[in-house]
Every structure is written in C-alpha cells, then in structure tokens.
Design a protein around this motif. Structure first.
Motif, PDB file in Angstrom:
ATOM      1  N   GLU A  85       0.811  -1.223   0.000  1.00 23.32           N
ATOM      2  CA  GLU A  85       0.000   0.000   0.000  1.00 23.32           C
ATOM      3  C   GLU A  85       0.843   1.272   0.000  1.00 23.32           C
ATOM      4  O   GLU A  85       0.318   2.352   0.223  1.00 23.32           O
ATOM      5  N   LEU A  86       2.133   1.152  -0.260  1.00 22.22           N
ATOM      6  CA  LEU A  86       3.005   2.316  -0.304  1.00 22.22           C
ATOM      7  C   LEU A  86       2.619   3.193  -1.501  1.00 22.22           C
ATOM      8  O   LEU A  86       2.555   2.718  -2.632  1.00 22.22           O
ATOM      9  N   VAL A  87       2.354   4.452  -1.233  1.00 23.39           N
ATOM     10  CA  VAL A  87       1.973   5.397  -2.282  1.00 23.39           C
ATOM     11  C   VAL A  87       3.239   6.034  -2.825  1.00 23.39           C
ATOM     12  O   VAL A  87       3.985   6.682  -2.098  1.00 23.39           O
ATOM     13  N   ARG A  88       3.464   5.825  -4.109  1.00 23.08           N
ATOM     14  CA  ARG A  88       4.657   6.389  -4.755  1.00 23.08           C
ATOM     15  C   ARG A  88       4.228   7.515  -5.685  1.00 23.08           C
ATOM     16  O   ARG A  88       3.542   7.277  -6.673  1.00 23.08           O
ATOM     17  N   ASP A  89       4.632   8.709  -5.366  1.00 15.88           N
ATOM     18  CA  ASP A  89       4.294   9.889  -6.157  1.00 15.88           C
ATOM     19  C   ASP A  89       5.326  10.041  -7.269  1.00 15.88           C
ATOM     20  O   ASP A  89       6.512  10.228  -6.988  1.00 15.88           O
ATOM     21  N   ILE A  93       6.529  14.756  -4.882  1.00 17.61           N
ATOM     22  CA  ILE A  93       6.026  15.859  -4.054  1.00 17.61           C
ATOM     23  C   ILE A  93       5.543  15.317  -2.711  1.00 17.61           C
ATOM     24  O   ILE A  93       5.882  15.855  -1.666  1.00 17.61           O
ATOM     25  N   ALA A  94       4.751  14.252  -2.772  1.00 24.01           N
ATOM     26  CA  ALA A  94       4.221  13.647  -1.547  1.00 24.01           C
ATOM     27  C   ALA A  94       5.232  12.647  -0.990  1.00 24.01           C
ATOM     28  O   ALA A  94       5.926  11.976  -1.744  1.00 24.01           O
ATOM     29  N   PHE A  99      -0.428   3.991   2.498  1.00 24.89           N
ATOM     30  CA  PHE A  99      -1.792   4.509   2.482  1.00 24.89           C
ATOM     31  C   PHE A  99      -1.903   6.003   2.210  1.00 24.89           C
ATOM     32  O   PHE A  99      -2.983   6.563   2.304  1.00 24.89           O
ATOM     33  N   GLY A 100      -0.838   6.673   1.855  1.00 21.22           N
ATOM     34  CA  GLY A 100      -0.911   8.087   1.478  1.00 21.22           C
ATOM     35  C   GLY A 100      -1.539   8.948   2.546  1.00 21.22           C
ATOM     36  O   GLY A 100      -1.081   8.987   3.682  1.00 21.22           O
TER      37      GLY A 100
END
Length: 167
Positions: A85-89, A93-94, A99-100
């Motif tokens: 669930e790692l959110v990769r931008d 920026i993020a 889970f963001g």
C-alpha cells in the motif's frame, strides 16, 4: 445556496444579453430584459436545487454499512501490507508513506495490534441506489473474530472494471 441561486440568475441574464435581437435592441427596454431574466431564473432555480439535493445527499447505506465477520478475508502481515500500500508519487512531491493521506489512520489501527488483536483484510458489498458498491480495507480483529475498528482503502461500483482508490 444563495450564491448558487445568484450565479444561476447571472448566467441566465448573460445568456439573454448575448442572444438579444440586435435590430430591436434600441426599442426593447432594459426592464423587459430584466423581467425575462427574472422569469427564467424563477423557472430554473428549482431544478438546480433538486440537482444539488440528489448529488449531495449522503448514501445512507454506505454510512450505515459495517464490516461484519463474514466480510473478513485473511489475516495480514503488517510489513507486507505497508509495502503493497506504499503510495509512490511520480512527481516526488508527496512523501512515500503507506496509504498516502490515510497514513495516520493506518498508524492508529496498527498501534492497537497485540497478541489478541490482529489485522485482517476485508471486502464487503454495500447497496447504493442502483448498484452495489464494493468496499475493501483492513480491520482490527480480536481473538474472538469481533471487529474492533477498520480502515477503508478503496470503494468502487460492482460493475466497474477499475476501482477508485481512496488514498
């Protein structure tokens, strides 16, 4: 609400102004144009209010739906969930967090785990107006398989191919 009503009135007035008959513009008084705008606005605003009501009304079934024991799928490994669930931008920026924007909620859920409480994945169906909505996420479950808390990570319509990820 009042701003929307005024914006609708201005839009109707602008339409009347743009599409006025230029040959009779000298003979038609401004008051006649204003009367037409008021009349069209009076006819138009109830439809705007109905649209707002139906679009902003909460889906009661989703609000009341709870994750039940039958919706639980499998116990999960926290490290593998965080990796998946790692959110990769792509724009960097993020920050890269599991889970963001839901990261703090995930942390709160994760902190409640111990020998008696584990995290399970779940998938449930919630009837929404004309379709079923599928809700997926992770639940904190005690040793008796009672759900203590849960985190919703995606919602999508049953007949859609892709899902709408919340984070």
């Amino acid at each position: 609400m009042i701003a929307l009503y005024l914006a609708a009135g201005m839009a109707v007035s602008l339409i009347l102004y743009v599409f006025r008959d230029k040959s009779t513009a000298v003979t038609v008084s401004k008051s006649a144009t204003v009367i037409k705008a008021i009349f069209l606005t009076a006819l138009f605003w109830p439809f705007v209010l109905l649209f707002i009501f139906f679009e902003s009304s909460p889906d009661i079934a989703v609000k009341k739906s709870k994750v039940k024991g039958k919706d639980l799928l499998l116990p999960v490994n926290i490290n593998s969930v965080e990796e998946r669930e790692l959110v990769r931008d792509p724009n960097n920026i993020a920050p890269e967090l599991p889970f963001g924007r839901l990261h703090s909620q995930w942390q709160a859920l994760k902190q409640q785990t111990d020998d008696d409480n584990t995290i399970w994945s779940f998938k449930t169906h919630a009837p929404v107006r004309h379709n079923n909505e599928i809700i997926e996420g992770y639940a904190l479950v005690d040793k008796h398989r009672n759900i203590i808390d849960y985190l919703v990570v995606s919602k999508y319509k049953e007949n859609y191919q892709t899902n709408k990820v919340i984070h």
